[in-house]
Write a protein that holds these residues in place. Structure first.
Motif, PDB file in Angstrom:
ATOM      1  N   ALA A   7       0.832  -1.202   0.000  1.00  0.00           N
ATOM      2  CA  ALA A   7       0.000   0.000   0.000  1.00  0.00           C
ATOM      3  C   ALA A   7       0.865   1.251   0.000  1.00  0.00           C
ATOM      4  CB  ALA A   7      -0.937  -0.008   1.206  1.00  0.00           C
ATOM      5  N   GLU A   8       1.920   1.244   0.827  1.00  0.00           N
ATOM      6  CA  GLU A   8       2.826   2.398   0.867  1.00  0.00           C
ATOM      7  C   GLU A   8       3.501   2.605  -0.481  1.00  0.00           C
ATOM      8  OE1 GLU A   8       5.611   1.698   3.996  1.00  0.00           O
ATOM      9  OE2 GLU A   8       4.115   1.943   5.584  1.00  0.00           O
ATOM     10  N   LYS A   9       4.006   1.519  -1.043  1.00  0.00           N
ATOM     11  CA  LYS A   9       4.702   1.619  -2.330  1.00  0.00           C
ATOM     12  C   LYS A   9       3.751   2.054  -3.441  1.00  0.00           C
ATOM     13  CE  LYS A   9       8.724   0.421  -0.887  1.00  0.00           C
ATOM     14  NZ  LYS A   9       9.807   1.390  -0.819  1.00  0.00           N
ATOM     15  N   SER A  10       2.519   1.527  -3.417  1.00  0.00           N
ATOM     16  CA  SER A  10       1.571   1.908  -4.464  1.00  0.00           C
ATOM     17  C   SER A  10       1.179   3.376  -4.310  1.00  0.00           C
ATOM     18  CB  SER A  10       0.337   1.010  -4.462  1.00  0.00           C
ATOM     19  OG  SER A  10      -0.404   1.158  -3.269  1.00  0.00           O
ATOM     20  N   GLN A  11       1.054   3.858  -3.059  1.00  0.00           N
ATOM     21  CA  GLN A  11       0.746   5.273  -2.834  1.00  0.00           C
ATOM     22  C   GLN A  11       1.902   6.143  -3.312  1.00  0.00           C
ATOM     23  OE1 GLN A  11      -2.230   6.503  -1.864  1.00  0.00           O
ATOM     24  NE2 GLN A  11      -1.383   8.484  -2.350  1.00  0.00           N
ATOM     25  N   GLU A  12       3.121   5.730  -3.039  1.00  0.00           N
ATOM     26  CA  GLU A  12       4.293   6.461  -3.521  1.00  0.00           C
ATOM     27  C   GLU A  12       4.314   6.489  -5.044  1.00  0.00           C
ATOM     28  OE1 GLU A  12       7.896   4.831  -1.868  1.00  0.00           O
ATOM     29  OE2 GLU A  12       7.180   5.091   0.189  1.00  0.00           O
ATOM     30  N   LEU A  13       4.005   5.357  -5.661  1.00  0.00           N
ATOM     31  CA  LEU A  13       3.977   5.275  -7.113  1.00  0.00           C
ATOM     32  C   LEU A  13       2.912   6.194  -7.687  1.00  0.00           C
ATOM     33  CD1 LEU A  13       4.933   3.972  -9.757  1.00  0.00           C
ATOM     34  CD2 LEU A  13       3.245   2.164  -9.363  1.00  0.00           C
ATOM     35  N   VAL A  14       1.722   6.189  -7.099  1.00  0.00           N
ATOM     36  CA  VAL A  14       0.645   7.062  -7.575  1.00  0.00           C
ATOM     37  C   VAL A  14       1.047   8.524  -7.424  1.00  0.00           C
ATOM     38  CG1 VAL A  14      -1.714   7.841  -7.068  1.00  0.00           C
ATOM     39  CG2 VAL A  14      -1.217   5.404  -7.204  1.00  0.00           C
ATOM     40  N   ASN A  15       1.588   8.892  -6.285  1.00  0.00           N
ATOM     41  CA  ASN A  15       2.019  10.278  -6.071  1.00  0.00           C
ATOM     42  C   ASN A  15       3.091  10.683  -7.081  1.00  0.00           C
ATOM     43  OD1 ASN A  15       0.259  10.545  -3.938  1.00  0.00           O
ATOM     44  ND2 ASN A  15       1.802  10.141  -2.369  1.00  0.00           N
ATOM     45  N   ASP A  16       4.021   9.778  -7.346  1.00  0.00           N
ATOM     46  CA  ASP A  16       5.081  10.048  -8.313  1.00  0.00           C
ATOM     47  C   ASP A  16       4.501  10.225  -9.722  1.00  0.00           C
ATOM     48  OD1 ASP A  16       7.812  10.457  -8.872  1.00  0.00           O
ATOM     49  OD2 ASP A  16       7.997   8.389  -9.622  1.00  0.00           O
ATOM     50  N   LEU A  17       3.554   9.360 -10.076  1.00  0.00           N
ATOM     51  CA  LEU A  17       2.919   9.471 -11.394  1.00  0.00           C
ATOM     52  C   LEU A  17       2.128  10.775 -11.521  1.00  0.00           C
ATOM     53  CD1 LEU A  17       1.703   5.796 -11.908  1.00  0.00           C
ATOM     54  CD2 LEU A  17       3.597   6.930 -13.077  1.00  0.00           C
ATOM     55  N   VAL A  18       1.450  11.172 -10.461  1.00  0.00           N
ATOM     56  CA  VAL A  18       0.700  12.430 -10.475  1.00  0.00           C
ATOM     57  C   VAL A  18       1.653  13.607 -10.669  1.00  0.00           C
ATOM     58  CG1 VAL A  18      -0.685  14.002  -9.041  1.00  0.00           C
ATOM     59  CG2 VAL A  18      -1.280  11.587  -9.176  1.00  0.00           C
ATOM     60  N   ARG A  19       2.756  13.617  -9.924  1.00  0.00           N
ATOM     61  CA  ARG A  19       3.746  14.693 -10.069  1.00  0.00           C
ATOM     62  C   ARG A  19       4.276  14.752 -11.497  1.00  0.00           C
ATOM     63  NH1 ARG A  19       5.176  13.191  -4.871  1.00  0.00           N
ATOM     64  NH2 ARG A  19       6.733  11.721  -5.599  1.00  0.00           N
ATOM     65  N   LYS A  20       4.615  13.602 -12.054  1.00  0.00           N
ATOM     66  CA  LYS A  20       5.126  13.571 -13.425  1.00  0.00           C
ATOM     67  C   LYS A  20       4.054  14.014 -14.418  1.00  0.00           C
ATOM     68  CE  LYS A  20       8.704  10.137 -12.681  1.00  0.00           C
ATOM     69  NZ  LYS A  20       9.222   8.811 -12.965  1.00  0.00           N
ATOM     70  N   GLY A  21       2.811  13.628 -14.174  1.00  0.00           N
ATOM     71  CA  GLY A  21       1.713  14.051 -15.042  1.00  0.00           C
ATOM     72  C   GLY A  21       1.509  15.554 -14.998  1.00  0.00           C
ATOM     73  N   GLU A  22       1.531  16.130 -13.796  1.00  0.00           N
ATOM     74  CA  GLU A  22       1.386  17.580 -13.661  1.00  0.00           C
ATOM     75  C   GLU A  22       2.519  18.311 -14.373  1.00  0.00           C
ATOM     76  OE1 GLU A  22       1.255  17.919  -9.415  1.00  0.00           O
ATOM     77  OE2 GLU A  22      -0.933  17.733  -9.336  1.00  0.00           O
ATOM     78  N   LEU A  23       3.732  17.816 -14.212  1.00  0.00           N
ATOM     79  CA  LEU A  23       4.888  18.418 -14.873  1.00  0.00           C
ATOM     80  C   LEU A  23       4.746  18.332 -16.384  1.00  0.00           C
ATOM     81  CD1 LEU A  23       7.710  19.681 -14.651  1.00  0.00           C
ATOM     82  CD2 LEU A  23       8.641  17.364 -14.580  1.00  0.00           C
ATOM     83  N   THR A  24       4.313  17.201 -16.881  1.00  0.00           N
ATOM     84  CA  THR A  24       4.151  17.015 -18.320  1.00  0.00           C
ATOM     85  C   THR A  24       3.075  17.931 -18.873  1.00  0.00           C
ATOM     86  OG1 THR A  24       4.860  14.720 -18.121  1.00  0.00           O
ATOM     87  CG2 THR A  24       3.649  15.309 -20.112  1.00  0.00           C
TER      88      THR A  24
END
Length: 123
Positions: free
Chosen positions: A25-42
């Protein structure tokens, strides 16, 4: 030899499973947060790129229009250029005079409220 206590084995297995779920759960939350950050940047980079491309396209269009107009005017005689300039000035004046004239349809306030119907019935 040490005998393994079955209750202890079951307990440790259960706790290991809970730990695995928590870690997942922690890793998946980190992954989702990372993907969101990358999406916002893109998306932000895309907006910036789109604005830059729009600005460059507009600039290229104006430059092309100016070059075409200049080429047309260079091919004219001085008298033709003067006539063309007068024609363009007349068009601009016509556009300016139409832009100053604003026609607005306004509904009679008594029509909107039904006052005329009331006035007619009062008479």
């Amino acid at each position: 030899m040490n005998m393994l206590d079955p209750v202890d084995v079951i307990r440790k297995t259960f706790l290991a499973g809970v730990g695995a779920v928590a870690t997942g759960a922690e890793k998946s939350q980190e992954l989702v947060n990372d993907l969101v950050r990358k999406g916002e940047l893109t998306v932000e980079q895309g907006k910036t790129l789109n604005e830059e491309l729009t600005r460059k396209a507009s600039s290229a269009i104006y430059d092309t229009q100016d070059a075409l107009l200049r080429g047309k005017m260079e091919s004219m005689t001085p008298d033709e250029r003067a006539a063309y300039a007068k024609k363009v000035a007349d068009m601009a004046a016509d556009i300016d005079s139409k832009a100053k004239t604003v026609h607005v349809d306004v509904e009679d306030a008594s029509d909107a409220d039904g006052d005329k119907a009331n006035e007619a019935s009062a008479e």
